[in-house]
Design an enzyme around this catalytic site. Structure first.
Site, PDB file in Angstrom:
ATOM      1  N   ARG A  45      23.811  28.286  94.292  1.00 50.44           N
ATOM      2  CA  ARG A  45      22.539  28.095  94.987  1.00 50.44           C
ATOM      3  C   ARG A  45      21.520  27.340  94.135  1.00 50.44           C
ATOM      4  NH1 ARG A  45      24.656  33.168  95.868  1.00 50.44           N
ATOM      5  NH2 ARG A  45      24.896  33.788  98.064  1.00 50.44           N
ATOM      6  N   HIS A  64      26.246  25.403  97.415  1.00 46.63           N
ATOM      7  CA  HIS A  64      27.458  24.606  97.164  1.00 46.63           C
ATOM      8  C   HIS A  64      27.264  23.135  97.535  1.00 46.63           C
ATOM      9  CE1 HIS A  64      29.285  28.249  96.014  1.00 46.63           C
ATOM     10  NE2 HIS A  64      29.716  28.655  97.191  1.00 46.63           N
ATOM     11  N   HIS A 118      36.650  28.321  93.849  1.00 48.99           N
ATOM     12  CA  HIS A 118      36.141  29.453  94.625  1.00 48.99           C
ATOM     13  C   HIS A 118      37.278  30.315  95.194  1.00 48.99           C
ATOM     14  CE1 HIS A 118      33.349  31.649  97.216  1.00 48.99           C
ATOM     15  NE2 HIS A 118      32.343  30.918  96.767  1.00 48.99           N
ATOM     16  N   ASP A 143      27.545  39.788  93.781  1.00 45.60           N
ATOM     17  CA  ASP A 143      27.446  38.347  94.074  1.00 45.60           C
ATOM     18  C   ASP A 143      26.443  37.776  93.088  1.00 45.60           C
ATOM     19  OD1 ASP A 143      27.620  35.843  95.165  1.00 45.60           O
ATOM     20  OD2 ASP A 143      26.583  36.317  97.036  1.00 45.60           O
ATOM     21  N   GLU A 199      33.999  32.713  89.690  1.00 48.81           N
ATOM     22  CA  GLU A 199      33.541  31.323  89.740  1.00 48.81           C
ATOM     23  C   GLU A 199      32.873  30.961  88.408  1.00 48.81           C
ATOM     24  OE1 GLU A 199      31.244  30.701  93.508  1.00 48.81           O
ATOM     25  OE2 GLU A 199      31.826  32.802  93.791  1.00 48.81           O
TER      26      GLU A 199
END
Length: 353
Positions: free
Chosen positions: A80, A105, A176, A248, A311
């Site tokens: 982001r 992304h 990802h 996350d 990631e």
């Protein structure tokens, strides 16, 4: 190496799957559609092979409305960017607002939705490339980016990125893939264990935009310095977890920019352990909190927390935050980074932490 047709994407372009096996029978399947990691067949403690990554049976599946990015090569900048804007060399650049007011992304024209060129095929791997012109996705600087997948006889998948921009720009590539060491069709990853070599993570605002504040993991549900089950603390009443609906978040790694082991995941049920190596400063751990009724490979219906992403990357929104390692790559400088996922099984390695 074997190759076969994968089908057409929504633009009607043909995609191809490329399959590689090592001497142990482990198989890696990748596609020129999105330079995507499609399948990883890994031996479990009984010697049976299971596919440990989530995915789809066609290119069109990857382009579906679920926004999952299964196996995707993400660029030019992963994750982001707040308000979909950044400043570089005194100039402000506007990106797609594809995640509320923010950029996720790199916007709507994802690298993972494009057909990549095949530059080189070897016995144990493949190099994909793509030309990204100046202004592509809103980013400055022409860039030819390469992604090389290699499957070693040590049951290791190496993903190497290489590019040289023609102007100062941001480059922050990642993969990802969603991993489930009991197999992609086996249900949640909550009983699988994770270790992360990180003493801190990056705080975010309520929209999950990194704000530059570094938070020690000590005494929080974000502490994975001792290996624990993913589900142990995931429902804790903790601000970061409430915002992310689970994990996350970006952890700040202790590797000091050197290629090193930074994380590990293991399953008691399958006996499989996956070690994660990188030279990048961070890793976004995402526990698939928004997957819902997603029709995946073999018609399997994926649900929430059925896979976990590692990631490796620069911190999200680092371009807009002081004190975080910058994702800026200067004109004619080499962008080069490698991440590896190494698989062992209990019979091979009685490794405990």
């Amino acid at each position: 190496m074997e190759q076969r047709k994968f089908g057409k994407n929504t633009k009607g372009e043909d995609a191809v799957l490329y399959s590689f096996k090592n001497k142990n029978g482990m198989e890696m399947i990748v596609s020129d559609f999105g330079a995507t990691l499609h399948t990883l067949m890994v031996p479990d403690k009984e010697g049976r092979f299971c596919d440990v990554v989530l995915g789809y049976d066609s290119p069109a599946g990857y382009e579906g409305p679920g926004g999952t990015f299964f196996g995707a090569t993400v660029g030019r900048s992963a994750n982001r960017i707040g308000k979909a804007t950044f400043e570089l060399n005194g100039k402000t650049y506007k990106l797609d607002q594809n995640n509320g007011e923010d950029n996720l992304h790199s916007g709507f024209d994802f690298y993972s939705f494009r057909i990549w060129n095949v530059d080189e095929i070897k016995e144990n791997g493949i190099t994909f490339s793509m030309h990204s012109p100046d202004g592509d996705q809103g980013y400055p600087g022409e860039l030819d980016i390469q992604v090389t997948y290699t499957l070693t006889d040590e049951n290791e998948v190496k993903i190497a990125y290489y590019g040289v921009p023609k102007a100062d720009t941001i480059i922050n590539m990642t993969n990802h893939s969603y991993f489930n060491l009991n197999g992609h069709a086996s249900g949640t990853i909550l009983d699988q264990e994770v270790w992360i070599d990180a003493d801190a993570f990056t705080d975010t605002d309520e929209h999950q935009i990194v704000n530059g504040t570094i938070v020690p993991v000590e005494g929080t549900p974000m502490d994975f310095r001792t290996k624990k089950k993913v589900g142990q603390d995931i429902e804790a009443d903790y601000r970061a977890l409430n915002i992310g609906k689970g994990y996350d978040h970006n952890w700040i790694l202790n590797n000091e920019g050197k290629f090193a082991k930074v994380a590990e995941m293991s399953s008691e049920l399958s006996g499989i352990t996956m070690e994660v190596y990188t030279d990048l400063p961070g890793v976004q751990i995402y526990t698939g909190n928004y997957i819902e009724n997603e029709v995946g490979k073999q018609g399997i219906i994926y649900q929430r927390r059925q896979g976990i992403c590692f990631e490796t990357q620069y911190a999200p929104n680092a371009i807009n935050c002081e004190g975080l390692q910058s994702p800026v790559c200067r004109a004619n400088e080499v962008y080069q980074t490698t991440t590896a996922f190494k698989f062992t099984r209990r019979n091979d390695n009685e490794h405990t932490r």
